[in-house]
Design a protein around this motif. Structure first.
Motif, PDB file in Angstrom:
ATOM      1  N   VAL A 273      56.419  42.815  -8.513  1.00 14.14           N
ATOM      2  CA  VAL A 273      56.318  43.255  -7.107  1.00 14.14           C
ATOM      3  C   VAL A 273      54.869  43.134  -6.625  1.00 14.14           C
ATOM      4  CG1 VAL A 273      56.530  45.235  -5.558  1.00 14.14           C
ATOM      5  CG2 VAL A 273      58.318  44.783  -7.253  1.00 14.14           C
ATOM      6  N   LYS A 276      53.926  39.480  -5.931  1.00 10.36           N
ATOM      7  CA  LYS A 276      54.595  38.981  -4.721  1.00 10.36           C
ATOM      8  C   LYS A 276      53.959  39.556  -3.458  1.00 10.36           C
ATOM      9  CE  LYS A 276      57.623  36.611  -4.437  1.00 10.36           C
ATOM     10  NZ  LYS A 276      57.733  35.155  -4.147  1.00 10.36           N
ATOM     11  N   LEU A 277      53.576  40.830  -3.502  1.00 12.82           N
ATOM     12  CA  LEU A 277      52.987  41.471  -2.327  1.00 12.82           C
ATOM     13  C   LEU A 277      51.588  40.955  -2.026  1.00 12.82           C
ATOM     14  CD1 LEU A 277      54.080  45.214  -2.773  1.00 12.82           C
ATOM     15  CD2 LEU A 277      54.970  43.544  -1.130  1.00 12.82           C
ATOM     16  N   GLU A 278      50.859  40.513  -3.044  1.00 15.00           N
ATOM     17  CA  GLU A 278      49.470  40.103  -2.811  1.00 15.00           C
ATOM     18  C   GLU A 278      49.366  38.818  -2.001  1.00 15.00           C
ATOM     19  OE1 GLU A 278      45.224  39.397  -5.102  1.00 15.00           O
ATOM     20  OE2 GLU A 278      47.046  39.558  -6.293  1.00 15.00           O
ATOM     21  N   ASP A 279      50.084  37.780  -2.392  1.00 15.79           N
ATOM     22  CA  ASP A 279      49.936  36.510  -1.661  1.00 15.79           C
ATOM     23  C   ASP A 279      51.258  35.793  -1.402  1.00 15.79           C
ATOM     24  OD1 ASP A 279      50.636  35.616  -4.162  1.00 15.79           O
ATOM     25  OD2 ASP A 279      48.717  34.642  -4.600  1.00 15.79           O
ATOM     26  N   ARG A 280      52.378  36.490  -1.666  1.00 13.64           N
ATOM     27  CA  ARG A 280      53.718  35.939  -1.413  1.00 13.64           C
ATOM     28  C   ARG A 280      54.024  34.688  -2.246  1.00 13.64           C
ATOM     29  NH1 ARG A 280      55.985  40.264   0.996  1.00 13.64           N
ATOM     30  NH2 ARG A 280      54.597  41.071   2.618  1.00 13.64           N
ATOM     31  N   GLY A 281      53.207  34.417  -3.234  1.00 20.13           N
ATOM     32  CA  GLY A 281      53.414  33.246  -4.077  1.00 20.13           C
ATOM     33  C   GLY A 281      54.419  33.513  -5.183  1.00 20.13           C
ATOM     34  N   ILE A 283      56.098  34.437  -8.743  1.00 23.89           N
ATOM     35  CA  ILE A 283      55.781  35.519  -9.679  1.00 23.89           C
ATOM     36  C   ILE A 283      55.388  34.959 -11.038  1.00 23.89           C
ATOM     37  CG2 ILE A 283      56.751  37.486 -10.923  1.00 23.89           C
ATOM     38  CD1 ILE A 283      58.546  37.968  -8.474  1.00 23.89           C
ATOM     39  N   THR A 326      43.294  36.116  -9.160  1.00 26.02           N
ATOM     40  CA  THR A 326      43.600  37.032  -8.056  1.00 26.02           C
ATOM     41  C   THR A 326      43.229  38.465  -8.417  1.00 26.02           C
ATOM     42  OG1 THR A 326      45.852  37.440  -8.848  1.00 26.02           O
ATOM     43  CG2 THR A 326      45.524  35.554  -7.371  1.00 26.02           C
TER      44      THR A 326
END
Length: 462
Positions: A273, A276-281, A283, A326
């Motif tokens: 989660v 996914k929340l950081e850059d929508r890229g 997993i 990241t």
């Protein structure tokens, strides 16, 4: 005092162990007074605690007084106590048939940690009083890896004082004459014949000797001693793991990875989660790696770098302070959570729980240009953790990683696997074990430094 220093050091470590043990006993009797067993049950429980405390302290290196750094020594003892106390709390709760309060065991652990910090500091001081700094002469070639070892040794100023650096190109008799002036000798990667002569000379003169091993040294070091009639012979089987060992290892891999996936699933969900929340890229990150017999497979990891980190197609190791990592990636790399999806690789049979870390085929080929022996790492399946990961760091050189991996292959046992798994829990939170490689370590070619003369000032090579 110096004459009985081993007895003295054993005594101070025994005193510390006894105090830590006593704190647990007091914590148990005061914190859980109702947990009392009939007849000699209490003595049996204390015996179990003492055995577990000794085993975990030994595994995590808590007895390596004077060898480990002071901070690492304290950390090793503390994690040994923590693991023991967790198991004993579960055992006490099981015997009491209820979930006991955590406050007494937490308080006892905190007090034990304080005792350990003070005890290790005092014991460390005592060690260096009875073990004065050793004066060392280093016999080196003109290879950068030799001088790097000299630099590393010089950093441990409490134990070693390198007084001189001698070239292996100097006449042998002059080198021997220089050795006579020092109590210890460091032999680096020097000419074989010179190395052989100096080992014999140091043995003859009872001079302490430190040797940088090569691949052949590692192989022979685990040879079986046998004899042909009245002639002693060393037997090197050179076959890796036996079929029986591979069967047991595979069974352990299946059980451990299956259980690990179940237990780690909440953490894996949180990490997924967060990524996914950081850059929508994506997993997960898939990358081709090399395992046993040079077979290729795709390793699974949580993505810790930006999307298209290698969009130019050039394979690169992560470097210290790499801008491609990241924010979430920094955390999961530091805690090794990015490695959890590899439990799926283990369950599939691509990897093992313990073994040499799987390398990328491009980087593997690059290393083999200068060190063909790197291929020996593929005599066994690649692993999630291994001796090189536990004893080394992320930026440990390929040569040193190779030596660690060969030591593991040659000395494999089920107990060694268990020990390495437990030791992995220790290094997960040690910062220097996750450092990126320095940029000059990415190049495959060794730098050749200017040749040096006998008795060179050590500051010139630091």
């Amino acid at each position: 005092m110096i004459k009985f220093r081993k007895t003295l050091l054993f005594s101070v470590m025994t005193i510390l162990f006894t105090i830590v043990f006593t704190v647990f006993v007091l914590g148990w009797r005061m914190g859980y007074p109702k947990v009392d067993f009939y007849n000699k049950g209490n003595y049996l429980l204390l015996l179990v605690y003492g055995i577990l405390l000794f085993i975990f302290t030994h595994i995590y290196g808590g007895f390596k007084l004077g060898i480990s750094r002071k901070g690492e020594l304290i950390y090793s003892n503390c994690i040994g106590v923590l693991m023991t106390n967790i198991l004993m709390y579960l055992q006490l709760s099981l015997m009491a048939q209820e979930l006991l309060s955590l406050i007494p065991i937490i308080a006892a652990t905190f007090i034990q940690g304080s005792v350990i910090a003070i005890g290790c500091y005092v014991n460390n001081k005592i060690y260096f009083i009875v073990h004065p700094v050793r004066d060392v002469v280093a016999i080196c070639s003109n290879k950068e890896m030799d001088l790097e070892l000299v630099r590393k040794m010089s950093c441990i100023q409490e134990r070693y004082k390198i007084e001189a650096v001698v070239s292996d190109e100097m006449p042998l008799e002059k080198i021997k004459k220089t050795i006579d002036d020092y109590s210890s000798v460091l032999l680096c990667d020097i000419d074989y014949e010179t190395k052989k002569q100096l080992i014999n000379y140091c043995y003859k003169t009872s001079t302490r000797l430190y040797i940088l091993p090569d691949v052949e040294d590692v192989v022979v070091s685990n040879a079986h001693r046998t004899q042909i009639f009245d002639t002693p012979v060393f037997l090197c089987k050179n076959r890796g793991l036996t079929p029986e060992q591979e069967m047991v290892k595979r069974a352990v891999d299946i059980l451990a990875s299956g259980l690990g996936i179940i237990l780690a699933s909440p953490f894996m969900l949180i990490v997924a989660v967060a990524i996914k929340l950081e850059d929508r890229g994506p997993i997960f990150f898939k990358q081709q790696r090399v395992t046993k017999g040079n077979e290729l497979f795709y390793v699974l990891k949580f993505r810790s770098m930006i999307v298209d980190a290698e969009k130019d197609g050039v394979a690169r190791l992560a470097t210290k302070g790499d801008s491609r990592i990241t924010k979430v990636g920094k955390i999961i790399r530091m805690t090794r959570l990015d490695e959890l999806p590899q439990l799926i690789n283990i369950l599939k049979g691509d990897m093992s729980l313990v073994g040499p870390r799987p390398e990328r085929p491009e980087i593997m080929a690059d290393y083999m240009k200068d060190w063909p022996e790197v291929e020996y790492r593929t005599k066994v399946k690649a692993g999630l953790t291994g001796l090189a990961q536990v004893k080394g760091k992320y930026n440990t050189t390929p040569q040193d990683k190779l030596l660690f991996d060969l030591l593991y292959i040659e000395r494999y046992s089920l107990w060694l696997d268990i020990k390495l798994i437990l030791m992995t829990l220790k290094i997960m939170f040690m910062k220097d074990s996750t450092e990126g490689v320095e940029r000059d370590q990415v190049t495959a070619n060794l730098k050749v430094v200017k040749n040096f003369d006998m008795n060179t000032d050590i500051s010139q090579v630091m």
